[in-house]
Scaffold this active site. Structure first.
Site, short mmCIF file in Angstrom:
data_model
loop_
_atom_site.label_atom_id
_atom_site.label_comp_id
_atom_site.label_asym_id
_atom_site.label_seq_id
_atom_site.Cartn_x
_atom_site.Cartn_y
_atom_site.Cartn_z
N CYS A 201 0.85 -1.18 0.00
CA CYS A 201 0.00 0.00 0.00
C CYS A 201 0.89 1.25 0.00
CB CYS A 201 -0.95 0.09 1.18
SG CYS A 201 -2.15 -1.22 1.22
N ARG B 246 4.47 -0.61 -4.54
CA ARG B 246 4.09 -1.05 -3.20
C ARG B 246 2.80 -1.86 -3.19
NH1 ARG B 246 6.76 2.08 0.75
NH2 ARG B 246 5.19 1.54 2.28
N TRP C 9 -2.37 -2.92 -1.68
CA TRP C 9 -2.02 -4.33 -1.68
C TRP C 9 -2.95 -4.96 -0.65
CZ3 TRP C 9 -0.11 -8.08 1.71
CH2 TRP C 9 0.40 -9.23 1.11
N ASN D 64 -2.13 2.94 5.19
CA ASN D 64 -1.19 1.85 4.91
C ASN D 64 -0.88 1.20 6.25
OD1 ASN D 64 0.96 0.21 4.09
ND2 ASN D 64 2.44 1.85 4.32
N GLY D 65 -1.19 -0.09 6.37
CA GLY D 65 -0.94 -0.78 7.65
C GLY D 65 -2.08 -1.72 7.95
N GLU E 17 17.97 -18.13 -4.28
CA GLU E 17 17.63 -16.81 -4.83
C GLU E 17 17.25 -16.93 -6.32
OE1 GLU E 17 16.78 -14.10 -3.81
OE2 GLU E 17 17.19 -12.63 -5.35
N LYS F 222 13.61 -15.83 -7.83
CA LYS F 222 13.45 -14.85 -8.93
C LYS F 222 12.53 -15.43 -10.00
CE LYS F 222 14.38 -11.99 -7.45
NZ LYS F 222 14.93 -11.74 -6.17
N GLU G 274 8.82 -15.66 -8.76
CA GLU G 274 8.15 -14.37 -8.58
C GLU G 274 7.65 -13.76 -9.87
OE1 GLU G 274 11.57 -12.39 -6.56
OE2 GLU G 274 9.99 -11.59 -5.29
N HIS H 169 17.97 -36.88 -1.47
CA HIS H 169 17.12 -37.31 -0.36
C HIS H 169 15.66 -36.99 -0.61
CE1 HIS H 169 20.68 -38.31 1.93
NE2 HIS H 169 21.21 -37.16 1.54
N LYS I 94 6.35 -4.58 -3.06
CA LYS I 94 7.78 -4.42 -2.79
C LYS I 94 8.09 -4.32 -1.30
CE LYS I 94 11.93 -3.29 -4.46
NZ LYS I 94 12.49 -4.59 -4.79
#
Ligand code: F6R
Length: 615
Positions: free
Chosen positions: A2, A27, A75, A101-102, A488, A492, A495, A511, A610
């Site tokens: 947000c 955001r 968001w 926002n929150g 990582e 990537k 996402e 395993h 983000k």
């Protein structure tokens, strides 16, 4: 997670708000909205599901005049993305509009109490509860908007950055924050507010970072007033100079921010390293460490806390600190650490790693660590963010604004700073010999050039990406320093292309995950010529003998892997501890080009934001 933006001045607020929302869209982009108060005091609210572009189409059909307004890009947390759940939320009488926002944690209790007083709710959001509460207090006590906001916030539990405006008053905007960021830009007879400084850049370079439990009172023709939520007394206003430029917020000729950010890594790492490797590469200096050298010398343990990509950087940091400082290191997900009842004392150092400096779990983790007596150090990108303001000391990675939602240049900046930190602390503790410092610091100093070289592989990877865009699953394998690189690389790809990918320590694959291997499941193996190269060769053979396809990332000049793997991508040769920095480049590019081939929006992948300022 947000973004909020607000404006009061003499320009048309709508234009500034829309441009601000576009800069904050990283955001969250589930929905967007704007509330405008025109000079007669009339309020117009426009909202739309989806991106800011949808809002523009809708708003332009209505009234968009006025020099005061607030806006939001969402968001979703409480309630699905929809027009009705989009902010701003407006109180029952239509008098007060609010963006937030929150998360309001006690919203259910407050909602019930307001419902008992006859309030009806249109949306499923926690935010609507707050605006109704403000109105309820204002109506029942006949107080000012400011007093109603303050009284309401005293009843609220959770995190918020809010901006509030009122019908009939084109000259007042009230803002407040607790645990969610809020920046105020002070211009000539105009004031800007935003979740971060990006919407303010280009208008003014004077900013105030509102602190937790502070309320900002913005009144036309009056200087900004900041008061404390708890005691209602004026707080000091600390105006700081903003050091962001418009060029840093633009794509600079690239198709996407992500591609720009991948390609600017040589430059960002030069900025990150500047002044930190000295004396002909025989010494590494980080002021945040050196000012607290006794803490680092006497520390008995370091714990790294972070989320997502930053957690992957932390895993690499663990290896670096163990190798160069010879001390115990733990790595924790911030979200687990904060509820894990960690045992800490004043011999502990907790290092948080965060690009945004606003990740709610990381912030809570360091607050807990401080309460328990640990020394808290922050590695952060965004200057002035909440995390650096809540740590005892720290280091900025200085890679500039990262706008693509998938982190790239921040990751390499974090790993670079962790390498510097491990060398610096290792020197202070006498745990590393001069020859090793010189060798690693020299190669680290050259890393911007090395990465420039590594980026030359882009056309090859672009071609290779066409072969793999069909795949539904990927395995990423690495060992030692490059097990986190594998994690990582897989993150990537997931996402931005929505292809399922798993990162694994290469030897652990047998395993369990080896059962998945067939010729439809490619494995990307990070296999530089390092101390574990012979071991990883066997792991590659295990994949090949089960019909798997292997893309191997190998050191330049490697002449054995091409006999086993299906495709080899060469990276420049660097000391083992620096291989993650270089190997992550082809992985970023591979994820990028696969996502582009699949027609995905790489800068704004679905469901992501983000800056994750909620739990
Ligand atoms: C992945 C990504 C996220 C972030 C995570 C932590 O590409 O960007 O996984 O790394 O949300 O964010 P920061 O570093 O801002 O605390």
């Amino acid at each position: 997670m947000c973004g909020i933006v607000g404006y009061m001045g003499s320009q048309r607020a709508y234009d500034i708000l829309i441009q601000g929302l576009k800069r904050l869209e990283y955001r969250g982009y589930d929905s967007a909205g704007v509330a405008l108060i025109d000079n007669d005091g009339c309020m117009a609210v426009h909202k739309s599901q989806g991106k800011v572009a949808n809002l523009e189409t809708r708003a332009q059909a209505g009234n968009i005049g006025g020099n005061l307004g607030i806006a939001h890009t969402r968001w979703a947390t409480h309630g699905e993305p929809s027009d009705v759940n989009a902010h701003p939320h407006v109180s029952q009488s239509g008098e007060i509009a609010l963006v937030h926002n929150g998360t309001i944690e006690n919203y259910a209790v407050l909602k019930q109490a307001l419902a008992d007083h006859g309030y009806e709710f249109k949306s499923e959001t926690d935010t609507e509860v707050l605006v109704q509460l403000i109105e309820y207090i204002k109506h029942t006590t006949s107080c000012s908007l400011l007093d109603a906001v303050r009284e309401a916030l005293l009843q609220v539990e959770g995190a918020y950055a809010i901006a509030v405006v009122e019908k009939g008053d084109p000259d007042t905007m009230i803002v407040a924050r607790k645990s969610s960021p809020l920046v105020i830009g002070v211009g000539d007879n105009e004031t800007f507010i935003a979740s971060d400084a990006t919407p303010i850049v280009g208008y003014t370079d004077k900013v105030i970072y509102l602190k937790d439990n502070e309320i900002g009172v913005i009144r036309r023709g009056e200087p900004l007033k900041v008061i404390s939520l708890t005691d209602n007394k004026p707080s000091d206003v600390d105006i700081q100079q903003l050091k962001l430029s418009l060029a840093q917020l633009e794509k600079g000729g690239y198709d996407t921010f992500m591609l720009k950010e991948i390609f600017e890594q040589p430059a960002t790492l030069r900025d990150c390293l500047r002044g930190r490797i000295v004396d002909n590469s025989s010494h590494v200096t980080l002021s945040g460490v050196e000012l607290n050298k006794d803490r680092f010398i006497n520390a008995e343990r370091i714990t790294l806390v972070a989320c997502g990509t930053s957690w992957h950087a932390a895993l690499i940091g663990k290896r670096l600190i163990q190798d160069f400082c010879k001390m115990p290191v733990e790595v924790e997900y911030a979200s687990e650490f904060r509820y894990g009842n960690p045992v800490l004392n004043d011999k502990d150092i907790v290092i948080s790693i965060s690009q945004s400096g606003e990740t709610a779990d990381t912030l809570a983790a360091i607050q807990l660590a401080r309460e328990k007596g640990a020394f808290v150090y922050g590695i952060c990108n965004v200057v002035g963010a909440s995390i650096p303001r809540n740590t005892d000391s720290g280091t900025y990675i200085h890679v500039g604004p990262e706008i693509g939602v998938a982190s790239t240049k921040a990751f390499t900046g974090q790993v670079t700073v962790l390498t510097l930190l491990a060398l610096c602390v290792g020197q202070l503790r006498g745990a590393i010999d001069d020859e090793t410092v010189k060798k690693v610091a020299t190669a680290l100093n050259e890393i911007p050039d090395t990465i420039e070289e590594a980026l030359k592989v882009a056309p090859e990877i672009k071609t290779l990406s066409r072969v793999f865009s069909y795949a539904h699953n990927f395995l990423y394998l690495g060992r030692g320093y490059n097990y986190p690189t594998a994690l990582e690389g897989a993150l990537k790809l997931k996402e931005i292309s929505y292809i399922h990918a798993e990162g694994y320590p290469a030897a652990e694959m047998k395993h369990g995950p080896i059962a998945l291997i067939d010729h439809d499941m490619p494995s990307v193996v990070i296999a530089p010529t390092d101390s574990l190269y012979d071991k990883i060769i066997s792991n590659v053979q295990q994949v090949k003998s089960r019909g798997g396809t292997v893309v191997a990332i190998v050191s330049k000049g490697n002449s054995t892997m091409n006999k086993i793997a299906d495709f080899c991508i060469e990276i420049p040769d660097v000391p083992e501890c620096l291989t993650p920095l270089v190997a992550s480049i082809p992985l970023q590019l591979l994820a990028y080009y696969i996502a582009v081939n699949k027609g995905k929006d790489v800068d704004q992948p679905r469901n992501l934001a983000k800056s994750v300022t909620v739990e």
